[in-house]
Structure formats: C-alpha cells, structure tokens
Design an enzyme around this catalytic site. Structure first.
Site, short mmCIF file in Angstrom:
data_model
loop_
_atom_site.label_atom_id
_atom_site.label_comp_id
_atom_site.label_asym_id
_atom_site.label_seq_id
_atom_site.Cartn_x
_atom_site.Cartn_y
_atom_site.Cartn_z
CB CYS A 1 98.49 25.38 2.91
SG CYS A 1 97.12 24.58 3.78
CB CYS B 1 98.43 25.11 6.61
SG CYS B 1 98.08 23.71 5.55
CG ASP B 2 100.71 28.42 6.83
OD1 ASP B 2 100.82 27.69 7.82
OD2 ASP B 2 101.36 28.24 5.78
#
Length: 316
Positions: free
Chosen positions: A137, A140-141
C-alpha cells in the site's frame, strides 16, 4: 450463543459494491443489513487520488466512499462491523444462514461483495520483511520512504499509478516488470515513462531479498535468461512495493459458487451465482475491469436482481 436475526437480504462487504447494493436495497424496501469485517469503504479508502469517477472529479477514495456510506445510511441502511465466519444454505427451504461472532442472520438472499486483497509476489524474503520494507500500500507507507529508493513490482494500472504516487516521497522509483512492456492503460503508462524520477526494468523479477533487521540486498532475475544479479544497499535505505493483482475473498463460499482459475466468482450479467438467491458484486467476481464505477454498477444490479428474486422488482 448468538441470536438469529431474520432479513430479506444480507450484504457482505461495505466497499463501493456493497454500499451501492445497500442504496438500491433501501429503494426496494428490502429489510437488509451490510456486514463489513474491516473498514467501511473497503480497499478504496487507501486510494489517494480518484479522477475517473464520473461527476466527482479530483477526489480520494475515503471521501468518495464516505459520501456513499452517508447516502446509504440517510436512506435507512444498517451497516455493521461484523466478521462473517460462515455461510450455510438450507436446501429444503432455500434460505441462508450467515454467521458472525455477534449474530446469525437468516435470509432469503445474500450479496457477496467482499472484494479482494493484495496478492503476494512470491519472492524469497517477502514474508520475512512484510511490514519492514515490503509493502502492499503506497498510500499507507509511502511517507516512510521520503528521500529513499523504492522498487515497485508489477506492470499494470495499479503498479503504474502507485509508482507515480511514490515519486512524491522517494528519490528514485524503479518499476520491476516481468514482461517487456507495461500493461497499464496508455495514458498512465505515458505518465510513468515521462516521469524523470521513474525508471523501468523490463523482463525482470525480484527473486529474493536479504538483510538484517531491515533489507540490505535485492537479487534480480532476468525472466528471459534466468541470469541472477544481486545489488547491495545500506540497510533500510530502500523499500519494495508489490502490486501484482488481487486475491478474491471467496474462500467462505465453498461449493455455493463456481470460481475461475484465479478464484474469482463466476456470475451472469445479473450478478447471479450458480446458487439461487446468492449474488456476487465488485472485485470478488470475474470481470474484465475492476474500478470503483464498475463495483458500484455491480452492486446496483445485484440488489435489483435480489429484489426481483424476492418478487419485489425495482421500477426504473
């Protein structure tokens, strides 16, 4: 012991397909409930930019699905965070029993719209460094790789779009593509090719990664010759993002549905599975295009079909 609740329709999954189904079920006055095991909105809430949903330009996945949720709830839909553990069908009555830790739902119709999760690439060390250098992701990261280098595995739309997103953070983005071309749509592929922070390694796969607490080396393999080369880096100076497809959440259904070779549910154009009263919508089913708009369309069709199955067709 869980309570048994009777419903006309149980919708499993609260992504765009499930939320759309809930809206159409409410219009048909069906007594229904939407069950979601993780986050309302599904995987789409992790998408930072959505520019291809008609009528809603320049938005993001969370904002778009939040509006869908509010619309469904304004119409009276009930959405509950419950993990479906089992789905059974009584052949004598044709009814379903949907079990969660909180309750059992007895229903005449079910729409399965549980979506799909990230598929792993299968290289050595992928599991070991999952969450510690290997991610699925970018939204997300991506921020954790500011000023670093990242490798993006995959050549489709998702991989190309996520590679572009990662250029906001990383100094260098390298796409690792098994074939000799990108499978992404032409417009997206051109953006990747024109971006000076992105380079592409065609006919290449990652065979393994290694390191201590964090990764410090990557072994690449030429998919044509099989020749392997290992490159070393400072530990923790890079990340690997995997975008090689999705795994459908169809394991609960057993013999109730027919699956294709990748595990996606086979339906007709009315979203009907091989089991009467059981419908599938969204990314969980076999289809040529997986987008927010096609998931919403599937949900609308599935709810309309469920209503017709119950003898309450929606007009118009």
């Amino acid at each position: 012991m869980s309570n048994t609740v009777e419903k006309d329709l149980v919708i499993i999954g609260a992504g765009p397909a499930g939320l759309s189904a809930a809206i159409y079920a409410q219009r048909a006055l069906l007594d229904n409930v939407v069950l979601e095991q993780q986050s309302i909105g599904g995987q789409v809430i992790l998408t930072s930019e959505v520019d291809n949903y008609p009528g809603v330009p320049h938005t993001d996945g969370f904002t778009l699905t939040d509006a869908m949720q509010r619309q469904a709830e304004d119409l009276g839909a009930t959405i509950q965070l419950e993990n479906v553990e089992k789905i059974e069908r009584d052949e004598a009555t044709g009814t379903f029993l949907v079990r969660t830790p909180e309750a059992s739902y007895q229903t005449k119709t079910v729409i399965v719209s549980g979506g799909a999760t990230a598929r792993h690439a299968g290289f050595e060390g992928e599991e070991r460094f999952g969450g510690h250098g290997v991610s699925y992701c970018a939204t997300c990261d991506g921020m954790f790789y500011r000023g670093k280098r990242v490798f993006v595995i995959g050549g489709g739309n998702s991989a190309a779009e996520e590679a572009l997103f990662l250029t906001k953070f990383a100094d260098r983005v390298t796409m690792v593509v098994r074939k000799d071309h990108l499978r992404a749509q032409a417009a997206v592929a051109k953006q990747v090719e024109d971006n000076e922070k992105v380079d592409i390694r065609f006919n290449t796969k990652i065979a393994s990664v290694d390191g201590g607490e964090l990764m410090s080396s990557v072994t690449f393999e030429d998919t044509l010759t099989g020749r392997a080369t290992t490159e070393n880096f400072d530990e923790g100076s890079f990340g690997i993002f995997v975008f090689v497809g999705r795994v459908p959440a169809s394991e609960l259904l057993g013999d109730l549905v027919e699956l294709d070779e990748r595990g996606f549910i086979i339906t007709n154009d009315r979203m009907e599975t091989k089991t009467p009263g059981l419908f599938a919508a969204g990314d969980i089913r076999q289809k040529p295009l997986r987008q927010i708009i096609t998931a919403a369309s599937d949900g609308a069709i599935a709810a309309t079909s469920a209503s017709a199955y119950l003898g309450q067709p929606i007009e118009g």
